[in-house]
Scaffold this motif. Structure first.
Motif, PDB file in Angstrom:
ATOM      1  N   LEU A 127     -12.246   6.320  -2.145  1.00 46.30           N
ATOM      2  CA  LEU A 127     -11.566   7.073  -1.090  1.00 46.30           C
ATOM      3  C   LEU A 127     -10.437   7.919  -1.673  1.00 46.30           C
ATOM      4  CD1 LEU A 127     -11.150   7.737   1.885  1.00 46.30           C
ATOM      5  CD2 LEU A 127      -9.831   5.623   2.108  1.00 46.30           C
ATOM      6  N   ALA A 128      -9.725   7.367  -2.637  1.00 45.66           N
ATOM      7  CA  ALA A 128      -8.655   8.128  -3.296  1.00 45.66           C
ATOM      8  C   ALA A 128      -9.213   9.330  -4.044  1.00 45.66           C
ATOM      9  CB  ALA A 128      -7.882   7.220  -4.253  1.00 45.66           C
ATOM     10  N   LYS A 129     -10.337   9.141  -4.717  1.00 38.72           N
ATOM     11  CA  LYS A 129     -10.975  10.266  -5.417  1.00 38.72           C
ATOM     12  C   LYS A 129     -11.400  11.347  -4.427  1.00 38.72           C
ATOM     13  CE  LYS A 129     -12.307  10.324  -9.343  1.00 38.72           C
ATOM     14  NZ  LYS A 129     -11.723  10.954 -10.564  1.00 38.72           N
ATOM     15  N   PHE A 130     -11.970  10.916  -3.305  1.00 38.79           N
ATOM     16  CA  PHE A 130     -12.444  11.871  -2.302  1.00 38.79           C
ATOM     17  C   PHE A 130     -11.286  12.646  -1.680  1.00 38.79           C
ATOM     18  CE2 PHE A 130     -13.262  12.946   2.140  1.00 38.79           C
ATOM     19  CZ  PHE A 130     -14.417  13.708   2.025  1.00 38.79           C
ATOM     20  N   GLY A 131     -10.236  11.946  -1.311  1.00 36.38           N
ATOM     21  CA  GLY A 131      -9.156  12.577  -0.551  1.00 36.38           C
ATOM     22  C   GLY A 131      -7.980  13.040  -1.372  1.00 36.38           C
ATOM     23  N   GLY A 132      -7.991  12.792  -2.686  1.00 32.04           N
ATOM     24  CA  GLY A 132      -6.873  13.209  -3.532  1.00 32.04           C
ATOM     25  C   GLY A 132      -5.621  12.380  -3.325  1.00 32.04           C
ATOM     26  N   LEU A 133      -5.790  11.098  -3.025  1.00 31.23           N
ATOM     27  CA  LEU A 133      -4.638  10.214  -2.803  1.00 31.23           C
ATOM     28  C   LEU A 133      -4.114   9.747  -4.161  1.00 31.23           C
ATOM     29  CD1 LEU A 133      -6.173   8.097   0.117  1.00 31.23           C
ATOM     30  CD2 LEU A 133      -4.799  10.187   0.276  1.00 31.23           C
ATOM     31  N   PRO A 134      -2.869  10.074  -4.504  1.00 29.76           N
ATOM     32  CA  PRO A 134      -2.384   9.884  -5.876  1.00 29.76           C
ATOM     33  C   PRO A 134      -1.770   8.516  -6.147  1.00 29.76           C
ATOM     34  CG  PRO A 134      -0.731  11.064  -4.628  1.00 29.76           C
ATOM     35  CD  PRO A 134      -1.882  10.812  -3.677  1.00 29.76           C
ATOM     36  N   TRP A 135      -2.484   7.448  -5.812  1.00 32.11           N
ATOM     37  CA  TRP A 135      -1.930   6.109  -5.996  1.00 32.11           C
ATOM     38  C   TRP A 135      -1.601   5.820  -7.459  1.00 32.11           C
ATOM     39  CZ3 TRP A 135      -0.820   5.268  -1.316  1.00 32.11           C
ATOM     40  CH2 TRP A 135      -1.729   5.373  -0.257  1.00 32.11           C
ATOM     41  N   ASP A 136      -0.591   4.982  -7.666  1.00 34.05           N
ATOM     42  CA  ASP A 136      -0.289   4.477  -9.010  1.00 34.05           C
ATOM     43  C   ASP A 136      -1.204   3.311  -9.378  1.00 34.05           C
ATOM     44  OD1 ASP A 136       1.970   6.121  -9.845  1.00 34.05           O
ATOM     45  OD2 ASP A 136       3.058   5.161  -8.204  1.00 34.05           O
ATOM     46  N   CYS A 137      -1.635   2.552  -8.388  1.00 43.55           N
ATOM     47  CA  CYS A 137      -2.560   1.442  -8.596  1.00 43.55           C
ATOM     48  C   CYS A 137      -3.173   1.102  -7.244  1.00 43.55           C
ATOM     49  CB  CYS A 137      -1.865   0.218  -9.216  1.00 43.55           C
ATOM     50  SG  CYS A 137      -0.472  -0.418  -8.240  1.00 43.55           S
ATOM     51  N   ILE A 138      -4.156   0.212  -7.241  1.00 47.17           N
ATOM     52  CA  ILE A 138      -4.833  -0.192  -6.013  1.00 47.17           C
ATOM     53  C   ILE A 138      -4.549  -1.665  -5.757  1.00 47.17           C
ATOM     54  CG2 ILE A 138      -7.031  -0.380  -4.790  1.00 47.17           C
ATOM     55  CD1 ILE A 138      -6.438   2.498  -5.453  1.00 47.17           C
ATOM     56  N   LEU A 139      -3.939  -1.958  -4.596  1.00 48.53           N
ATOM     57  CA  LEU A 139      -3.630  -3.328  -4.206  1.00 48.53           C
ATOM     58  C   LEU A 139      -4.259  -3.616  -2.847  1.00 48.53           C
ATOM     59  CD1 LEU A 139       0.168  -3.293  -5.169  1.00 48.53           C
ATOM     60  CD2 LEU A 139      -1.764  -4.021  -6.590  1.00 48.53           C
ATOM     61  N   GLY A 140      -4.079  -4.840  -2.358  1.00 53.07           N
ATOM     62  CA  GLY A 140      -4.570  -5.155  -1.025  1.00 53.07           C
ATOM     63  C   GLY A 140      -5.462  -6.375  -0.980  1.00 53.07           C
ATOM     64  N   ALA A 141      -6.467  -6.322  -0.106  1.00 53.98           N
ATOM     65  CA  ALA A 141      -7.272  -7.500   0.224  1.00 53.98           C
ATOM     66  C   ALA A 141      -7.983  -8.106  -0.974  1.00 53.98           C
ATOM     67  CB  ALA A 141      -8.287  -7.134   1.306  1.00 53.98           C
ATOM     68  N   ASP A 142      -8.527  -7.279  -1.851  1.00 57.14           N
ATOM     69  CA  ASP A 142      -9.268  -7.810  -3.003  1.00 57.14           C
ATOM     70  C   ASP A 142      -8.371  -8.632  -3.918  1.00 57.14           C
ATOM     71  OD1 ASP A 142     -11.896  -7.154  -2.594  1.00 57.14           O
ATOM     72  OD2 ASP A 142     -12.000  -5.606  -4.125  1.00 57.14           O
ATOM     73  N   ILE A 143      -7.087  -8.261  -3.991  1.00 55.23           N
ATOM     74  CA  ILE A 143      -6.152  -9.019  -4.825  1.00 55.23           C
ATOM     75  C   ILE A 143      -5.932 -10.410  -4.232  1.00 55.23           C
ATOM     76  CG2 ILE A 143      -3.814  -9.063  -5.785  1.00 55.23           C
ATOM     77  CD1 ILE A 143      -5.462  -6.822  -6.941  1.00 55.23           C
ATOM     78  N   ALA A 144      -5.752 -10.455  -2.921  1.00 58.75           N
ATOM     79  CA  ALA A 144      -5.476 -11.725  -2.239  1.00 58.75           C
ATOM     80  C   ALA A 144      -6.738 -12.488  -1.863  1.00 58.75           C
ATOM     81  CB  ALA A 144      -4.658 -11.452  -0.977  1.00 58.75           C
ATOM     82  N   ARG A 145      -7.871 -11.786  -1.825  1.00 63.41           N
ATOM     83  CA  ARG A 145      -9.131 -12.348  -1.332  1.00 63.41           C
ATOM     84  C   ARG A 145      -8.952 -12.916   0.079  1.00 63.41           C
ATOM     85  NH1 ARG A 145     -13.006 -11.933  -4.744  1.00 63.41           N
ATOM     86  NH2 ARG A 145     -14.390 -13.439  -3.700  1.00 63.41           N
ATOM     87  N   ASP A 146      -8.264 -12.114   0.877  1.00 62.48           N
ATOM     88  CA  ASP A 146      -8.038 -12.417   2.283  1.00 62.48           C
ATOM     89  C   ASP A 146      -7.657 -11.108   2.963  1.00 62.48           C
ATOM     90  OD1 ASP A 146      -7.834 -13.867   4.641  1.00 62.48           O
ATOM     91  OD2 ASP A 146      -6.577 -15.438   3.741  1.00 62.48           O
ATOM     92  N   TYR A 147      -7.454 -11.155   4.259  1.00 63.46           N
ATOM     93  CA  TYR A 147      -7.232  -9.931   5.025  1.00 63.46           C
ATOM     94  C   TYR A 147      -5.908  -9.955   5.768  1.00 63.46           C
ATOM     95  CZ  TYR A 147     -11.972  -8.379   4.063  1.00 63.46           C
ATOM     96  OH  TYR A 147     -13.118  -7.948   3.426  1.00 63.46           O
ATOM     97  N   LYS A 148      -5.280  -8.775   5.833  1.00 60.40           N
ATOM     98  CA  LYS A 148      -4.102  -8.622   6.675  1.00 60.40           C
ATOM     99  C   LYS A 148      -4.462  -9.011   8.106  1.00 60.40           C
ATOM    100  CE  LYS A 148      -3.463  -4.214   5.871  1.00 60.40           C
ATOM    101  NZ  LYS A 148      -2.836  -2.869   5.992  1.00 60.40           N
ATOM    102  N   PRO A 149      -3.516  -9.586   8.836  1.00 58.72           N
ATOM    103  CA  PRO A 149      -2.097  -9.750   8.496  1.00 58.72           C
ATOM    104  C   PRO A 149      -1.748 -11.098   7.858  1.00 58.72           C
ATOM    105  CG  PRO A 149      -2.410 -10.243  10.813  1.00 58.72           C
ATOM    106  CD  PRO A 149      -3.771  -9.889  10.273  1.00 58.72           C
ATOM    107  N   LYS A 150      -2.663 -11.717   7.097  1.00 60.95           N
ATOM    108  CA  LYS A 150      -2.316 -12.954   6.403  1.00 60.95           C
ATOM    109  C   LYS A 150      -1.204 -12.660   5.389  1.00 60.95           C
ATOM    110  CE  LYS A 150      -4.430 -16.481   6.476  1.00 60.95           C
ATOM    111  NZ  LYS A 150      -5.821 -16.783   6.063  1.00 60.95           N
TER     112      LYS A 150
END
Length: 225
Positions: A127-150
């Motif tokens: 999605l970042a490649k498609f939309g040009g989103l300039p993230w420094d890194c990718i974090l979120g659900a895969d790191i925690a192996r759970d879903y917000k709002p946990k």
């Protein structure tokens, strides 16, 4: 305290999922109401994740949940997909809101920026490649192996950046996301997207909590920190 890092909700806050998904549905399934199909697909999002959050199912990446939910909605609309994986990949091709890319580039000069999304690392990267989103890194659900709002989703983002929660700001267009992040000790920024769900949206039109920052868009957020 100026945050050392800003982490972002993505679906709705950074990208216009509804219009983007409807556009692809219209191409693949011209016989259905594309916006209704997009809304129905999105409506399966929280129930699918809740089965994982509640412990009734092990962690499954959102890419796979999207494909499963697509099959449910296609059956409901009485349509057959020749290549379900192609339409399922539409979640990697969502268009950013107009202020997002320019705002993120300004914010990137001030702090670390990364998604804190329920999307997988693979989905967020494409999605970042498609939309040009300039993230420094990718974090979120895969790191925690759970879903917000946990809480683990937010606290793991801070931990992998080696930052205290108070040094990190969660940015979202959803008050419930910010409430959960604030409960973990993060700073918070509310950026409303009043047409995320279309012209008749009734939720998240205004801040409902005492958030650290309330900004009209990402450029205003960059000026505020």
């Amino acid at each position: 305290m100026r945050p050392a890092a800003l982490i972002f909700d993505v679906f709705g806050t950074c990208v216009d999922w509804r219009t983007s998904i409807a556009r692809e549905v219209e191409t693949v399934l011209p016989q259905v109401n594309a916006l209704q199909f997009a809304d129905a697909w999105r409506a399966e999002y929280q129930p699918a994740m809740e089965r994982i959050r509640s412990g009734n199912r092990g962690y499954v990446a959102l890419d796979d949940l999207h494909r499963e939910n697509l099959a449910i909605v296609a059956e409901r609309f009485s349509v057959e997909l020749k290549d379900p994986s192609d339409l399922a990949g539409a979640w990697e091709r969502l268009v950013p809101w107009p202020d997002v890319v320019s705002g993120l580039n300004v914010l990137k000069r001030k702090a670390i920026i990364a998604p804190c999304s329920n999307g997988s690392i693979a989905l967020m990267t494409r999605l970042a490649k498609f939309g040009g989103l300039p993230w420094d890194c990718i974090l979120g659900a895969d790191i925690a192996r759970d879903y917000k709002p946990k809480p683990l989703v937010y606290t793991n983002c801070c931990a992998v950046l080696r930052l205290d929660p108070a040094q990190v700001m969660m940015v979202a267009a959803h008050n419930d996301d910010l409430l959960a992040a604030a409960g973990c000790g993060l700073q918070t920024a509310f950026v409303p997207r009043r047409r995320e769900h279309g012209p008749d949206q009734r939720t998240d039109l205004q801040p409902t909590g005492n958030w650290t920052v309330v900004a009209a868009d990402f450029m205003e957020l960059a000026q505020a920190i």
